[in-house]
Design a protein around this motif. Structure first.
Motif, PDB file in Angstrom:
ATOM      1  N   LEU A   1       3.534   0.624   2.876  1.00 35.56           N
ATOM      2  CA  LEU A   1       3.433  -0.511   3.793  1.00 35.56           C
ATOM      3  C   LEU A   1       3.307  -1.794   2.980  1.00 35.56           C
ATOM      4  CD1 LEU A   1       3.033  -1.776   6.630  1.00 35.56           C
ATOM      5  CD2 LEU A   1       0.566  -1.397   6.303  1.00 35.56           C
ATOM      6  N   THR A   2       4.166  -2.785   3.320  1.00 31.62           N
ATOM      7  CA  THR A   2       4.083  -4.116   2.718  1.00 31.62           C
ATOM      8  C   THR A   2       3.671  -5.100   3.803  1.00 31.62           C
ATOM      9  OG1 THR A   2       5.788  -3.604   1.077  1.00 31.62           O
ATOM     10  CG2 THR A   2       5.362  -5.925   1.531  1.00 31.62           C
ATOM     11  N   LEU A   3       2.674  -5.924   3.509  1.00 30.77           N
ATOM     12  CA  LEU A   3       2.191  -6.885   4.505  1.00 30.77           C
ATOM     13  C   LEU A   3       1.757  -8.160   3.800  1.00 30.77           C
ATOM     14  CD1 LEU A   3      -1.419  -5.961   5.614  1.00 30.77           C
ATOM     15  CD2 LEU A   3      -0.240  -4.735   3.809  1.00 30.77           C
TER      16      LEU A   3
ATOM     17  N   LEU B   1       0.861  -1.189   0.000  1.00 31.63           N
ATOM     18  CA  LEU B   1       0.000   0.000   0.000  1.00 31.63           C
ATOM     19  C   LEU B   1       0.895   1.235   0.000  1.00 31.63           C
ATOM     20  CD1 LEU B   1      -2.500  -1.130   2.807  1.00 31.63           C
ATOM     21  CD2 LEU B   1      -2.735  -1.466   0.335  1.00 31.63           C
ATOM     22  N   SER B   2       0.545   2.260  -0.731  1.00 32.65           N
ATOM     23  CA  SER B   2       1.333   3.505  -0.742  1.00 32.65           C
ATOM     24  C   SER B   2       0.389   4.703  -0.850  1.00 32.65           C
ATOM     25  CB  SER B   2       2.326   3.485  -1.906  1.00 32.65           C
ATOM     26  OG  SER B   2       1.642   3.399  -3.157  1.00 32.65           O
TER      27      SER B   2
ATOM     28  N   LEU C   1      -8.326  -4.680  11.421  1.00 37.88           N
ATOM     29  CA  LEU C   1      -7.401  -5.799  11.218  1.00 37.88           C
ATOM     30  C   LEU C   1      -5.950  -5.357  11.386  1.00 37.88           C
ATOM     31  CD1 LEU C   1      -9.103  -7.333   8.057  1.00 37.88           C
ATOM     32  CD2 LEU C   1      -9.425  -8.002  10.460  1.00 37.88           C
ATOM     33  N   LEU C   2      -5.745  -4.040  11.184  1.00 33.43           N
ATOM     34  CA  LEU C   2      -4.389  -3.515  11.274  1.00 33.43           C
ATOM     35  C   LEU C   2      -4.456  -2.020  11.579  1.00 33.43           C
ATOM     36  CD1 LEU C   2      -1.234  -3.788  10.672  1.00 33.43           C
ATOM     37  CD2 LEU C   2      -1.801  -2.980   8.371  1.00 33.43           C
ATOM     38  N   SER C   3      -3.613  -1.580  12.503  1.00 33.33           N
ATOM     39  CA  SER C   3      -3.446  -0.156  12.775  1.00 33.33           C
ATOM     40  C   SER C   3      -1.974   0.052  13.098  1.00 33.33           C
ATOM     41  CB  SER C   3      -4.337   0.294  13.945  1.00 33.33           C
ATOM     42  OG  SER C   3      -4.203   1.677  14.165  1.00 33.33           O
TER      43      SER C   3
END
Length: 565
Positions: free
Chosen positions: A508-510, A474-475, A498-500
């Motif tokens: 962000l890479t996940l 995500l960017s 789910l994510l913060s």
């Protein structure tokens, strides 16, 4: 033949009587005439018009209480035979011979809680209309102020922390010529004395060290660390030591002052000129009023009074300031007068400046909440606290702090928040005023202090391009030095997070989540600590696909092999 001796004596007596009668008639006939029995003030005398049978002895007894004063009346009126005073003859009686009777002083204005003490020791609070007699002491105390009116329209103003005794409060019988003496124990007294030249009245202010006597003037007498301070604003004042063995009387003219102490009567000095105030003080828009005097190097302090009238007879509050900025509060909205005098190194107060001003501080504006400093949003939300008695509010937005370049002026807002969606990016100022109902009409109070804010582009949303790998990236747009908070949720309301995660990079890479719909948003914090709003919510879809044993997407000649889920 020569006349006999008895006949000669008879002729001599007849001639003497005739001459005396003629002389008396001539002298008396020269006197002015008036309504018999009436009295008229003709300073420096009183004129009485004789009744039938009046004698100088009787007139002296009746009007001066001293029958022996007939000799003074005889000489002044050039009457030899007072037994032949024609009816209506004007008899001039010096005012100094008239007996004195009690006079009084009336309280016409006051502030604070001044008290008065009677000669018997009884003490009570002063009120407007209180009538004071000779021997009364007045104590103003802290924040107290009293103005007294005498029967001849003279005014005596006694400021705070002062003690003054009405040691002599009399007037002459028949003509009411004043005989006034004040004893200043501590503090200060300011006197506006009606002219005493014509009625031969007397007015003195005594302190332990000095006596100030006048015939009609505007002057101040105060007790300070240097001695007794005398300050003349109009007319002239005769000043002397209170217990001087040798007279050292000095007359001070208008604009002059001096100090009298145990060493003697000080030389006259020029009082400091009237101060000047900075612009902007004539309209006060806050309950705490502020005034600023221009720099005056010789000023050691400042005495400042707020009054209802230009003469400062009805003083509402006063104070002495070391600094040239003066603050007062506790007044209702209205029109007032400010009186400022600079104090020199000897404690002498200078010529006062008197300036009118208006206090319009109500209804008070609310406290502003947002925006402040800057905002990143398409719409700008304005909010504030609820003001007492508010009917509605008025918001102004401008490009400059003086609000000369208005961008928006919105009145009639009935809530404590308002949104504007028409502002372009840039720098702005905003302020708000309360509008209440007064006497059935809208009454707008002053605006709040201007708040500056900067409208910046809204935080760009995070983007997602599915590379079909084991991870997703995500960017989003960023500015140098920003940090970020990114959130991933299973619902658009972000109740199922789910994510913060906080990041220093705009990326962000996940690990690739399970197939389905997800929602993402991002919020930036600028280097100066400003925390922006979340970006718009973006919906992303993670598609289902076949994978190899190592988790990579299974590909065919047509591309990634998709599957349902």
């Amino acid at each position: 033949m020569s006349p006999s001796l008895p006949l000669l004596r008879q002729l001599q007596a007849s001639v003497l009587f005739t001459m005396t009668l003629a002389l008396s008639s001539v002298v008396v006939a020269a006197q002015p005439r008036g309504e018999p029995g009436t009295v008229v003030a003709t300073p420096p005398d009183m004129t009485y018009y004789a009744l039938q049978g009046d004698t100088l002895l009787g007139i002296a007894k009746r009007f001066t209480n001293q029958s022996q004063n007939w000799t003074i009346l005889s000489k002044k009126n050039q009457i030899i035979d007072d037994k032949t005073i024609p009816i209506g003859t004007a008899i001039r009686i010096p005012l100094d011979l008239l007996p004195e009777v009690d006079s009084e002083a009336k309280v016409v204005a006051l502030a604070g809680n001044p008290v008065y003490k009677l000669p018997n020791g009884n003490e009570a609070n002063l009120t407007v209309g209180t009538v004071l007699k000779e021997g009364t002491q007045i104590l103003t105390g802290k924040n107290g102020f009293v103005t007294l009116a005498l029967p001849d329209e003279s005014r005596i103003s006694i400021p705070s922390n002062s003690q003054v005794a009405l040691s002599k409060l009399r007037k002459t019988q028949y003509t009411s010529s004043p005989r006034t003496e004040l004893s200043l124990v501590e503090g200060k007294v300011e006197s506006r004395v009606s002219s005493l030249n014509t009625n031969k009245g007397r007015f003195e202010v005594r302190s332990p060290l000095a006596i100030a006597g006048v015939r009609g003037t505007h002057f101040r007498v105060g007790v300070n660390d240097f001695g007794t301070a005398n300050e003349v604003l109009e007319g002239g004042v005769a000043v002397d030591q209170a217990k001087a063995k040798k007279a050292a009387k000095l007359t001070l003219g208008a604009g002059k002052g001096n100090i009298v102490n145990a060493s003697g009567v000080g030389k006259p000095v020029d009082l400091l000129p009237a101060p000047e105030l900075d612009e902007g003080g004539r309209l006060q828009i806050r309950p705490t009023m502020q005034f600023l005097a221009q720099t005056m190097p010789a000023a050691q302090a400042w005495r400042v009074q707020v009054s209802k009238d230009a003469q400062a007879l009805d003083v509402l509050m006063e104070n002495q300031f070391k600094d040239r900025r003066f603050k007062f509060d506790g007044l209702e909205d209205g029109d007032y007068f400010l009186r400022v005098a600079a104090i020199d190194q000897h404690g002498l107060e200078g010529i006062p400046l008197i300036q009118s001003f208006t206090l319009k501080a109500r209804p008070e504006p609310p406290f502003t909440s947002q925006p402040k400093n800057k905002i990143r949003a398409d719409k700008v939300d304005f909010s504030w606290t609820e003001a007492a008695n508010a009917d509605n509010y008025r918001v102004q937005i401008a490009r400059d702090s003086d609000f000369k370049t208005l961008v928006h002026d919105e009145a009639g807002i009935r809530n404590v928040h308002w949104t504007n969606d028409k502002l372009a990016d840039g720098d702005y100022y905003w302020r708000i005023a309360t509008i209440a109902q007064k006497n059935g009409k809208p009454d707008q109070g002053p605006f709040s202090d201007a708040q500056k804010f900067q409208k910046l582009p809204q935080q760009g949303a995070a983007s997602f391009a599915d590379s079909e790998g084991k991870d997703i990236t995500l960017s989003w747009p960023a500015e140098p030095g920003q940090t970020f908070l990114i959130q991933l949720a299973a619902d658009k309301d972000f109740t199922r997070l789910l994510l913060s995660k906080e990041l220093t990079q705009a990326e962000l890479t996940l690990p690739r989540p399970a197939p389905g719909d997800y929602f993402i948003r991002v919020k930036a914090t600028d280097p100066d600590g400003y925390v922006g709003n979340f970006s718009g919510t973006q919906k992303i879809n993670i598609s289902a696909r076949w994978t190899t044993s190592d988790g990579d997407a299974l590909r065919s000649a047509a591309g990634v092999v998709k599957t349902g889920y």
